[in-house]
Scaffold this motif. Structure first.
Motif, PDB file in Angstrom:
ATOM      1  N   HIS A 111     -29.520   6.857  16.083  1.00 22.73           N
ATOM      2  CA  HIS A 111     -30.201   7.143  17.353  1.00 22.73           C
ATOM      3  C   HIS A 111     -30.015   8.591  17.803  1.00 22.73           C
ATOM      4  O   HIS A 111     -30.592   9.014  18.792  1.00 22.73           O
ATOM      5  N   SER A 348     -20.290   8.239  19.961  1.00 23.99           N
ATOM      6  CA  SER A 348     -21.287   7.161  19.984  1.00 23.99           C
ATOM      7  C   SER A 348     -22.675   7.667  20.376  1.00 23.99           C
ATOM      8  O   SER A 348     -22.819   8.746  20.945  1.00 23.99           O
ATOM      9  N   ASN A 431     -20.585   2.371  24.504  1.00 19.81           N
ATOM     10  CA  ASN A 431     -21.423   1.507  25.336  1.00 19.81           C
ATOM     11  C   ASN A 431     -20.973   0.050  25.429  1.00 19.81           C
ATOM     12  O   ASN A 431     -21.558  -0.722  26.160  1.00 19.81           O
ATOM     13  N   ARG A 437     -14.087  -5.022  20.375  1.00 18.07           N
ATOM     14  CA  ARG A 437     -15.170  -4.159  19.910  1.00 18.07           C
ATOM     15  C   ARG A 437     -14.629  -2.889  19.250  1.00 18.07           C
ATOM     16  O   ARG A 437     -15.156  -2.394  18.281  1.00 18.07           O
TER      17      ARG A 437
HETATM   18  S1  SF4 Z   1     -23.864   1.637  19.594  1.00 17.87           S
HETATM   19 FE1  SF4 Z   1     -22.186   2.451  18.419  1.00 17.87          FE
HETATM   20  S2  SF4 Z   1     -22.367   1.343  16.510  1.00 17.87           S
HETATM   21 FE2  SF4 Z   1     -24.361   1.140  17.494  1.00 17.87          FE
HETATM   22  S3  SF4 Z   1     -25.562   2.870  16.757  1.00 17.87           S
HETATM   23 FE3  SF4 Z   1     -24.555   3.520  18.620  1.00 17.87          FE
HETATM   24  S4  SF4 Z   1     -22.707   4.538  17.934  1.00 17.87           S
HETATM   25 FE4  SF4 Z   1     -23.426   3.292  16.246  1.00 17.87          FE
END
Ligand code: SF4
Lengths: 469, 204
Positions: A111, A348, A431, A437
């Motif tokens: 992302h 993240s 998040n 987690r």
């Molecule tokens: S929420 Fe965490 S695990 Fe999922 S794409 Fe984003 S960084 Fe990676």
């Protein structure tokens, strides 16, 4: 005159391929992002049926979830993760899909690299076998996470069967106070509506406080739409969007660019369009937020106190809160600020872009990470890593005593060896704070990069506004 | 996909709201490239202690609950990550239906594609079912998909919603990909019409 439509409806209407009585609509997908964890079984399915990838040119892959954040010259130690990363490469080669593999200088969190390379464009439908696909909504795209069966469907047909979501307007007007960030807007929204509040809906974030956000900040907000239960969240494109995209690797150039911008300008919600739900948030009143519990809806202002289960009337809700506080080992009625922590994670797809790293480095400059705290800073992409190093941010982090790593999901999901030990507390810019987690038995407080960095300095949960210079 | 018509089973109670997919199967078990063996890690962190031994007080480990095909869970089941490993693990363990007051969108969609039926009931019925299991753990309920009904031992029948299309797929055991592949003509027509918009991805 045609009926005024929201951007959500416009995106839906323009992607309907076929509609049949009694069945969901067949929807076309413009961009399919693929990563190593949710795709192997889909490729296996294609092989079993003897199918090809329909449009490799609208598909893009990278490796991030189980990928180590240790220097790229080192081998992948975990044999299972190694096999998974290698399987992705094999699959991409066999099916002709472009990808940024483990050693590629542009590898990064799926992302993060989509927008960074201009793969994500306004007006698109974007899917990925990952629930934080909503991040791409920041560009005025309808972007949502799918499961592996659907990954296989999109690979094979470029289409999905979908039902129209309800529309949910999230209005944020006013001006954020110093120390309050995009992350705090979204944490405040989720604390208000709960983790199931947006189920069945697509959010459109609008209002003066949203327009004032940079593209990176918009991505932070859209990213966590799923934590509010919504399948997707988006922001209509505007000049900030076009400026961000201009010149990016995959966007059209020359006349193609002008034509694209002209099309994108028709996307924003028409005057007079109505939504199924609306919520209004006053940006002026927002405080830096932090979660205390085991879902992202369990959030409070960092100056607040941990809620008391005794004050909740619904028995299941009360039990859930009791269970969460037991797992987190926190006392009801007590302030969260001052709670000792062991780890700080900055990274993240929510908060690992340049502005996040600059914010954290700004707090750490001339300060030290508390000796009791282990701090990890994980850039969202190798491109961001290079840029941060060019600005000297890596030096700031290293001199403060933080660990500066290679790009990947890292401790957001704790699949690659970066993880909390049982019982440890972390302040994380990611998040999700679900039980385990970030490592079995680990306890996560979600917050902004500012709050995370301030807490790293003091060794306890800290309100950035109270940090002594 | 396995067909689903009717199911009669006891209900395993798990009175926790917002059971997320990280609890159903923690991320560290997603490094597999196959679908097999995920039942071993179902609810892993609630199920095993630090040494990896099954915890006696976790319901999934209790001998008297083995073989049960219905999970009775709290509100907003399956929130969080989109991992389809969650329904794979649940079905491999033997669950064919989950009863709750609500399900997270992606989980619901994934479950339906794997022959796992999400049964949404009202708060009242939900409370009644938990009370029923507490009083009589042997109590069985029947889920009949064709009529979309859940039948309680006292004879009460409650209806639950399933969209017509998913219902058809479940009853017949057909999958969505096959259905989409039959619409290639429409897909090709769409692509021809949208040629410009579909080609805005131009590596430079
Ligand atoms: S929420 Fe965490 S695990 Fe999922 S794409 Fe984003 S960084 Fe990676």
């Amino acid at each position: 005159m045609s009926t005024p439509r929201t951007i959500i409806e416009k995106l839906w209407d323009s992607h309907v391929v076929a509609e049949r009585e009694g069945a969901p609509s067949l929807i076309y997908i413009d961009l399919h992002l693929v990563h190593e964890v949710t795709s192997p079984q889909a490729f296996a399915g294609l092989r079993a049926r003897g199918l090809k990838v329909r449009r490799p040119q609208n598909t893009f892959a990278t490796t991030d979830h189980s990928t180590p954040t240790t220097p790229r010259a080192l081998p992948i130690v975990d044999p299972i993760a190694k096999a998974q990363v290698e399987q992705l490469e094999t699959n991409c080669k066999e099916f002709g899909i472009p990808y940024f593999g483990f050693q590629n200088p542009k590898q990064g969190i799926v992302h993060v690299i989509g927008p960074e390379n201009g793969l994500t464009q306004p007006g698109m439908t974007v899917v990925c076998g990952d629930s934080h696909t909503a991040t791409h909504g920041a560009f005025g795209a309808l972007a949502f996470g799918i499961g592996t069966s659907e990954v296989e469907m999109v690979l094979a047909t470029q289409c999905l069967l979908q039902r129209k979501s309800r529309t949910y307007e999230v209005r944020v007007d006013g001006t954020l106070k110093p120390g309050v960030t995009a992350k705090d807007i979204i944490l405040a929204l989720i604390a208000r509506i709960g983790v199931g509040g947006g189920t069945g809906c697509v959010f459109e974030y609008r209002g003066s406080a949203i327009s004032a956000l940079t593209m990176e900040e918009r991505m932070t907000v859209c990213n966590m739409s799923i934590e509010g239960g919504a399948r997707a969240g988006l922001i209509a494109p505007d000049d900030a969007t076009y400026q961000f995209l201009a010149g990016k690797a995959f966007v059209p150039k020359g006349a193609g660019w002008d034509a694209a911008v002209a099309r994108w300008k028709t996307l924003p919600t028409d005057d007079g369009a109505t939504y199924d739900h609306t919520i209004s948030i006053d940006a002026n009143t927002l405080e830096p937020m932090i979660t205390f519990g085991t879902n992202p809806g369990m959030g409070i202002p960092v100056s607040g106190v941990v809620p008391d289960p005794a004050s909740i009337s619904d028995p299941l809700e009360r039990d859930s809160l009791t269970k969460a506080l037991k797992y987190m080992d926190l006392q009801p009625g007590k302030p969260l600020a001052g709670q000792p922590i062991n780890v700080v994670f900055v990274g993240s797809c929510t908060n690992s872009r340049m502005s996040d790293l600059r914010a954290a480095a700004g707090v750490l400059k001339g300060r030290k990470v508390n000796p009791k705290v282990r701090m990890m800073v994980v850039p969202g992409s190798m491109e961001i890593k290079r840029q941060a190093e060019a600005e000297g941010l890596d030096k700031v982090f290293r001199e403060a005593g933080a660990d500066w790593r290679e790009a990947g999901c890292s401790m957001c999901i704790a699949m690659n060896g970066d993880q909390l030990q049982p019982g440890e507390y972390s302040v994380s810019t990611s998040n999700r704070n679900f039980e385990g987690r970030q490592g079995k038995g680990g306890r996560t407080f979600l917050a902004s990069p500012l709050t995370a960095a301030a807490s790293a300095v003091t060794g306890v949960v800290t309100d950035i506004r109270a940090l002594k210079s | 996909m396995a067909k689903f018509t009717t199911l009669t089973s006891r209900m395993m109670p798990m009175a926790v709201d917002n059971i997320d997919t990280d609890q159903i199967i923690p991320a560290r078990f997603l490094k597999t490239i196959s679908k097999e063996g995920l039942d071993k890690q179902l609810f892993n962190d609630w199920r095993y202690d630090a040494e990896g031994k099954p915890k006696a007080d976790f319901i999934l480990n209790a001998p008297e609950w083995q073989g049960v095909a219905i999970l009775l869970a709290g509100d907003n089941f399956g929130c969080g990550s989109s991992r389809e490993h969650a329904p794979w693990a649940l079905t491999q363990w033997g669950f064919r239906a989950i009863i709750s007051t609500s399900f997270a969108d992606i989980f619901k969609s994934n479950a339906l594609k794997n022959g796992l039926v999400p049964v949404v009931v009202s708060r009242e019925v939900h409370a009644k079912l938990f009370a029923l299991v507490e009083k009589d753990p042997q109590a069985q309920v029947t889920i009949e998909l064709a009529s979309q009904t859940l039948s309680l031992p006292d004879g009460t029948k409650v209806e639950f919603p399933v969209d017509g299309f998913s219902k058809h797929c479940l009853l017949e055991g057909v999958d969505e990909l096959g259905y989409i592949l039959h619409q290639m003509a429409a897909i090709e027509a769409y692509e021809a019409k949208k040629d410009v918009e579909l080609n805005t991805l131009q590596p430079s």
